[in-house]
Design an enzyme around this catalytic site. Structure first.
Site, PDB file in Angstrom:
ATOM      1  N   GLU A 274      87.928 -13.395  16.881  1.00  0.00           N
ATOM      2  CA  GLU A 274      87.680 -13.816  18.250  1.00  0.00           C
ATOM      3  C   GLU A 274      87.594 -15.341  18.283  1.00  0.00           C
ATOM      4  O   GLU A 274      87.012 -15.950  17.389  1.00  0.00           O
ATOM      5  CB  GLU A 274      86.378 -13.198  18.767  1.00  0.00           C
ATOM      6  CG  GLU A 274      86.442 -11.685  18.881  1.00  0.00           C
ATOM      7  CD  GLU A 274      85.116 -11.082  19.305  1.00  0.00           C
ATOM      8  OE1 GLU A 274      84.089 -11.780  19.216  1.00  0.00           O
ATOM      9  OE2 GLU A 274      85.096  -9.907  19.708  1.00  0.00           O
ATOM     10  N   ALA A 358      78.699 -16.944  31.324  1.00  0.00           N
ATOM     11  CA  ALA A 358      77.570 -16.547  32.167  1.00  0.00           C
ATOM     12  C   ALA A 358      77.528 -15.035  32.321  1.00  0.00           C
ATOM     13  O   ALA A 358      78.565 -14.384  32.484  1.00  0.00           O
ATOM     14  CB  ALA A 358      77.676 -17.218  33.533  1.00  0.00           C
ATOM     15  N   PHE A 359      76.330 -14.484  32.270  1.00  0.00           N
ATOM     16  CA  PHE A 359      76.147 -13.041  32.436  1.00  0.00           C
ATOM     17  C   PHE A 359      76.439 -12.628  33.878  1.00  0.00           C
ATOM     18  O   PHE A 359      76.143 -13.359  34.820  1.00  0.00           O
ATOM     19  CB  PHE A 359      74.711 -12.651  32.083  1.00  0.00           C
ATOM     20  CG  PHE A 359      74.549 -12.157  30.673  1.00  0.00           C
ATOM     21  CD1 PHE A 359      75.362 -12.617  29.662  1.00  0.00           C
ATOM     22  CD2 PHE A 359      73.571 -11.233  30.361  1.00  0.00           C
ATOM     23  CE1 PHE A 359      75.208 -12.172  28.357  1.00  0.00           C
ATOM     24  CE2 PHE A 359      73.405 -10.768  29.066  1.00  0.00           C
ATOM     25  CZ  PHE A 359      74.227 -11.241  28.058  1.00  0.00           C
ATOM     26  N   LEU A 360      76.978 -11.433  34.022  1.00  0.00           N
ATOM     27  CA  LEU A 360      77.077 -10.800  35.330  1.00  0.00           C
ATOM     28  C   LEU A 360      75.722 -10.183  35.660  1.00  0.00           C
ATOM     29  O   LEU A 360      74.849 -10.073  34.796  1.00  0.00           O
ATOM     30  CB  LEU A 360      78.171  -9.731  35.317  1.00  0.00           C
ATOM     31  CG  LEU A 360      79.605 -10.256  35.172  1.00  0.00           C
ATOM     32  CD1 LEU A 360      80.588  -9.106  35.011  1.00  0.00           C
ATOM     33  CD2 LEU A 360      79.995 -11.126  36.355  1.00  0.00           C
ATOM     34  N   ASP A 426      95.001  -7.373  23.511  1.00  0.00           N
ATOM     35  CA  ASP A 426      93.814  -6.551  23.255  1.00  0.00           C
ATOM     36  C   ASP A 426      93.090  -6.155  24.543  1.00  0.00           C
ATOM     37  O   ASP A 426      91.864  -6.150  24.599  1.00  0.00           O
ATOM     38  CB  ASP A 426      92.859  -7.326  22.337  1.00  0.00           C
ATOM     39  CG  ASP A 426      91.759  -6.437  21.776  1.00  0.00           C
ATOM     40  OD1 ASP A 426      91.998  -5.240  21.601  1.00  0.00           O
ATOM     41  OD2 ASP A 426      90.658  -6.951  21.518  1.00  0.00           O
ATOM     42  N   GLU A 431      86.714  -3.468  33.899  1.00  0.00           N
ATOM     43  CA  GLU A 431      85.542  -3.027  34.657  1.00  0.00           C
ATOM     44  C   GLU A 431      85.667  -3.409  36.122  1.00  0.00           C
ATOM     45  O   GLU A 431      86.367  -4.362  36.479  1.00  0.00           O
ATOM     46  CB  GLU A 431      84.257  -3.644  34.076  1.00  0.00           C
ATOM     47  CG  GLU A 431      83.935  -3.189  32.663  1.00  0.00           C
ATOM     48  CD  GLU A 431      82.616  -3.748  32.162  1.00  0.00           C
ATOM     49  OE1 GLU A 431      81.813  -4.232  33.000  1.00  0.00           O
ATOM     50  OE2 GLU A 431      82.375  -3.709  30.943  1.00  0.00           O
TER      51      GLU A 431
END
Length: 559
Positions: A274, A358-360, A426, A431
């Site tokens: 990654e 950043a988080f959702l 990949d 979502e």
């Protein structure tokens, strides 16, 4: 006499047992005690000074000997980490709501200065091609009026929170009181930037085109103090969850390869490293394409000692830190692949690059649905996926919900173009937000395979969904044609956008040029679709990007 000796022996055994228990307790408390000491490796320290400072902290001798061994053959080295620092469970909505409200109560004066500086910096520069692009009519199409059903969160901006009403007052005693204590009542406009980003999510986009909160959030990702770190459970490679002083969270992917390193041609796509710079570049590309489906990502130079080791409560992570023969700080964590001393992440001497995404919103507040990509690869060394052997595979997909109606199939085509420009093979799942049902956009997550193959190679199999279906949004097609023009050249726009990141340069020049070449390949495929289908225009107006301008579908006309 024998009784006396027996009693002495029992007392000796008891003393040894008590000493052993005391040592175990001290070892367990060591990570917590270290955070209160001056144990961090500062930038002013030389590599040779670092081992001495660690020795003074009482690093366990037994552990020091074991960390340099090879654990790659141990079963535990291939087990996904179960972090000690977990986000609230999906079903615990009450706790998540309390956490969200508590975050909104914090007043951070420093953040306001950061935001003001960011807004001043984001003023369009004369002669900027990126500014000219965003002024183009194709980038000014507006959305229809949003209803409560179209926004992820319904926020009453008139509500004011009393900071003293929070149940948990521990934050009042952390750090500098003058810096963190709120003053007066706080409105929604005073929320941390990460929370304002969450509030702005709607049915059509993660964020609006010219939302100043996004630039301020990118600044926060680079400057906010990191208060805790934990390994992300699951996944094949090591990723860290970082929490900031304003309670925001981000996913940290450390640097594993240099900008110039590429995947050997004999490697499979599912065994590649990654790349942190791939996540950064993908966010900027997504923004230039006007999709706005990638959460904000910024590059950051992290101090592995002060900002990871000293603040983590994850013992599994903490125990993997060691000093390399070159006197650099290293760690490897726990994951399914590449988490061993042979693949350790080492700083210079303790500084390491990484991407912070950043988080959702918490899943307890905004549930997301995971979908299997219809053109998912087999992830097998010998077997092929159905779409690789059936040229009419798209016809089957078009008859399967949710691809038989709405805009989902067009979203897949957008994602196909996005992945091809990156060279990303990949994309196995995607979502969506559950609240919006099937009439919403696809969230582009996990974009760390940007240009994993040679920059001179274009992986045409990524474009199979487009070649089989011959469909694309009209707005997407027009923007791709615009980005192929010299005055709006994609590589030039990407270079201008990426230079703003703290870790610039993000991509080397050959990879930037590869995007121009791949863009031409996409337009060639669309031209071939027109010839093959006998239509003058094999595109469809979307129900999202063209909202507010034209809700009719383009009717293909036979030649």
């Amino acid at each position: 006499m024998k009784m006396i000796l027996l009693r002495k022996f029992r007392v000796l055994i008891l003393m040894v047992f008590l000493i052993a228990c005391s040592m175990h307790i001290m070892i367990d408390l060591l990570p917590k005690l270290e955070r209160h000491g001056n144990s961090g490796c500062s930038c002013s320290h030389t590599p040779s000074e670092e081992p001495q400072s660690w020795g003074k902290q009482g690093w366990p001798n037994k552990h020091t000997l074991r960390i340099l061994q090879d654990f790659s053959n141990e079963p535990s080295s291939n087990v996904s980490s179960h972090s000690l620092e977990r986000i609230p469970a999906t079903g615990d909505k009450t706790q998540a709501l309390r956490r969200l409200e508590h975050y909104g109560q914090r007043g951070d004066k420093k953040r306001q200065f950061i935001q003001d500086a960011t807004l001043a910096k984001s003023i369009p520069v004369k002669g900027s091609r990126l500014s000219a692009l965003y002024e183009h009519p194709l980038y000014k199409r507006s959305l229809p009026p949003l209803t409560n059903e179209d926004t992820l969160f319904n926020v009453n901006t008139d509500i004011r929170f009393d900071p003293k009403a929070a149940e948990d007052q521990e934050w009042n005693t952390e750090g500098n009181v003058d810096e963190f204590s709120p003053t007066g009542e706080l409105t929604a406009d005073s929320y941390p930037n990460w929370l304002r980003f969450h509030i702005g999510i709607n049915r059509y986009e993660l964020y609006s085109r010219h939302n100043p909160v996004i630039d301020a959030l990118l600044k926060d990702l680079v400057t906010q103090r990191i208060t805790s770190v934990a390994m992300k459970s699951g996944g094949t490679q090591l990723k860290l969850i970082m929490t900031f002083q304003n309670y925001g969270q981000a996913l940290f992917k450390p640097m594993k390869q240099t900008r110039e390193q590429e995947t050997p041609p004999d490697f499979f796509y599912f065994s590649d490293f990654e790349r942190h710079n791939a996540e950064i570049a993908a966010f900027h590309l997504d923004r230039i394409l006007d999709f706005r489906r990638v959460p904000p990502v910024a590059g950051r130079l992290v101090n592995m000692t002060k900002e990871i080791r000293d603040v983590t409560r994850d013992k599994k992570l903490w125990r993997t830190f060691f000093i390399s023969p070159a006197n650099n700080v290293c760690f490897y964590g726990e994951c399914s692949y590449y988490c061993s001393t042979e693949h350790a992440l080492c700083g210079k001497p303790d500084q390491i690059e990484g991407s912070l995404a950043a988080f959702l919103p918490d899943l307890a507040l905004a549930k997301r649905k995971t979908w299997r990509n219809p053109w998912r690869r087999s992830y097998h060394k010998r077997k092929k996926a159905e779409w690789e052997v059936d040229p009419d595979y798209c016809e089957e997909v078009k008859q399967t919900p949710p691809y038989d109606s709405g805009t989902r199939l067009l979203d897949i085509m957008d994602m196909t173009v996005f992945d091809f420009l990156m060279g990303n093979m990949d994309r196995h799942h995607y979502e969506t937000f559950e609240k919006f049902g099937n009439e919403t956009f696809i969230i582009h997550l996990d974009n760390d395979n940007f240009h994993t193959s040679s920059h001179s190679h274009d992986e045409m199999s990524i474009l199979v969904p487009l070649t089989q279906c011959c469909r694309v949004r009209k707005s997407t097609h027009l923007r791709l044609q615009l980005l192929a023009k010299e005055e709006y050249k994609l590589s030039t726009l990407m270079a201008e956008s990426l230079v703003r990141d703290r870790l610039s340069p993000i991509l080397i020049q050959p990879h930037l040029k590869a995007m121009d070449r791949r863009l031409r390949q996409v337009l060639n495929v669309l031209s071939e679709c027109i010839e093959k289908e006998g239509y003058t225009y094999v595109v469809e107006d979307d129900l999202q990007g063209d909202q507010g301008t034209d809700h009719t579908h383009t009717s293909p006309q036979r030649r």
